[in-house]
Design a protein around this motif. Structure first.
Motif, PDB file in Angstrom:
ATOM      1  N   ILE A   1      15.153  80.974  67.820  1.00 58.70           N
ATOM      2  CA  ILE A   1      13.896  81.805  68.009  1.00 58.70           C
ATOM      3  C   ILE A   1      13.686  82.575  66.752  1.00 58.70           C
ATOM      4  CG2 ILE A   1      13.463  84.067  69.047  1.00 58.70           C
ATOM      5  CD1 ILE A   1      14.967  83.102  71.669  1.00 58.70           C
TER       6      ILE A   1
ATOM      7  N   LYS B   1       5.893  72.570  70.742  1.00 53.67           N
ATOM      8  CA  LYS B   1       6.644  73.117  71.865  1.00 53.67           C
ATOM      9  C   LYS B   1       6.044  73.083  73.405  1.00 53.67           C
ATOM     10  CE  LYS B   1       9.162  77.592  72.844  1.00 53.67           C
ATOM     11  NZ  LYS B   1       8.483  77.481  74.238  1.00 53.67           N
TER      12      LYS B   1
ATOM     13  N   ALA C   1       9.981  84.613  75.951  1.00 52.61           N
ATOM     14  CA  ALA C   1      10.568  84.668  74.812  1.00 52.61           C
ATOM     15  C   ALA C   1       9.218  84.712  73.814  1.00 52.61           C
ATOM     16  CB  ALA C   1      10.941  82.968  74.541  1.00 52.61           C
TER      17      ALA C   1
ATOM     18  N   ALA D   1      17.509  74.604  70.906  1.00 52.19           N
ATOM     19  CA  ALA D   1      18.642  74.767  70.255  1.00 52.19           C
ATOM     20  C   ALA D   1      19.781  73.972  70.588  1.00 52.19           C
ATOM     21  CB  ALA D   1      19.080  76.131  70.788  1.00 52.19           C
ATOM     22  N   LYS D   2      19.728  73.519  71.872  1.00 54.85           N
ATOM     23  CA  LYS D   2      21.188  72.477  72.350  1.00 54.85           C
ATOM     24  C   LYS D   2      20.728  71.297  71.588  1.00 54.85           C
ATOM     25  CE  LYS D   2      22.117  72.946  76.405  1.00 54.85           C
ATOM     26  NZ  LYS D   2      22.165  72.888  77.938  1.00 54.85           N
TER      27      LYS D   2
ATOM     28  N   SER E   1      22.260  77.771  67.767  1.00 46.06           N
ATOM     29  CA  SER E   1      22.152  78.881  68.934  1.00 46.06           C
ATOM     30  C   SER E   1      20.654  79.216  69.236  1.00 46.06           C
ATOM     31  CB  SER E   1      22.977  80.122  68.551  1.00 46.06           C
ATOM     32  OG  SER E   1      22.145  80.906  67.463  1.00 46.06           O
ATOM     33  N   GLU E   2      20.380  79.465  70.350  1.00 45.21           N
ATOM     34  CA  GLU E   2      19.144  79.854  70.958  1.00 45.21           C
ATOM     35  C   GLU E   2      18.528  80.905  69.921  1.00 45.21           C
ATOM     36  OE1 GLU E   2      16.547  81.224  74.786  1.00 45.21           O
ATOM     37  OE2 GLU E   2      18.716  81.179  74.851  1.00 45.21           O
ATOM     38  N   GLN E   3      19.369  81.981  69.666  1.00 44.33           N
ATOM     39  CA  GLN E   3      19.112  82.961  68.889  1.00 44.33           C
ATOM     40  C   GLN E   3      18.307  82.436  67.301  1.00 44.33           C
ATOM     41  OE1 GLN E   3      18.159  86.171  70.230  1.00 44.33           O
ATOM     42  NE2 GLN E   3      16.814  86.112  68.120  1.00 44.33           N
TER      43      GLN E   3
ATOM     44  N   SER F   1      12.169  74.801  76.259  1.00 47.05           N
ATOM     45  CA  SER F   1      12.458  76.166  76.021  1.00 47.05           C
ATOM     46  C   SER F   1      13.144  76.186  74.683  1.00 47.05           C
ATOM     47  CB  SER F   1      13.439  76.642  77.267  1.00 47.05           C
ATOM     48  OG  SER F   1      14.543  76.062  77.156  1.00 47.05           O
ATOM     49  N   TYR F   2      13.316  77.601  74.349  1.00 45.08           N
ATOM     50  CA  TYR F   2      13.924  77.665  73.067  1.00 45.08           C
ATOM     51  C   TYR F   2      15.512  77.182  73.094  1.00 45.08           C
ATOM     52  CZ  TYR F   2      10.313  80.292  70.933  1.00 45.08           C
ATOM     53  OH  TYR F   2       9.081  80.738  70.313  1.00 45.08           O
ATOM     54  N   SER F   3      16.342  77.309  74.178  1.00 41.96           N
ATOM     55  CA  SER F   3      17.464  77.022  74.683  1.00 41.96           C
ATOM     56  C   SER F   3      17.665  75.506  74.668  1.00 41.96           C
ATOM     57  CB  SER F   3      17.650  77.464  76.127  1.00 41.96           C
ATOM     58  OG  SER F   3      18.842  77.203  76.534  1.00 41.96           O
ATOM     59  N   GLU F   4      16.752  74.724  75.089  1.00 44.96           N
ATOM     60  CA  GLU F   4      16.854  73.381  75.142  1.00 44.96           C
ATOM     61  C   GLU F   4      16.675  72.733  73.717  1.00 44.96           C
ATOM     62  OE1 GLU F   4      14.699  72.211  79.417  1.00 44.96           O
ATOM     63  OE2 GLU F   4      13.417  72.954  77.944  1.00 44.96           O
TER      64      GLU F   4
END
Length: 71
Positions: free
Chosen positions: A36, A14, A2, A25-26, A31-33, A20-23
């Motif tokens: 990011i 971070k 990423a 975002a959740k 959204s993860e995007q 992670s970006y996914s974590e």
């Protein structure tokens, strides 16, 4: 891999949290995007997103200067 965040404080937070970006975002409900894009400067965060990101990453007194503009 990423993309790295442009903000060094964000990158440090971070990395310190080991997220992670996914974590992120959740936890933000985004959204993860979107996360990011905000972290890399491709998109500008809303005040709500900016504050959520700071909360998720335990950033105390997040800057609101020209480099950290919100919509």
């Amino acid at each position: 891999m990423a993309p790295d965040p442009r903000c060094t404080a964000l990158r440090a937070a971070k990395d310190k949290k080991g997220m992670s970006y996914s974590e992120i975002a959740k936890q933000m409900g985004e959204s993860e995007q979107r996360v990011i894009d905000i972290c890399t400067g491709t998109a500008t965060a809303t005040d709500k997103e900016f504050n959520q990101l700071a909360e998720v990453l335990d950033i105390k007194n997040p800057p609101h200067d020209a480099a950290h503009v919100t919509q």
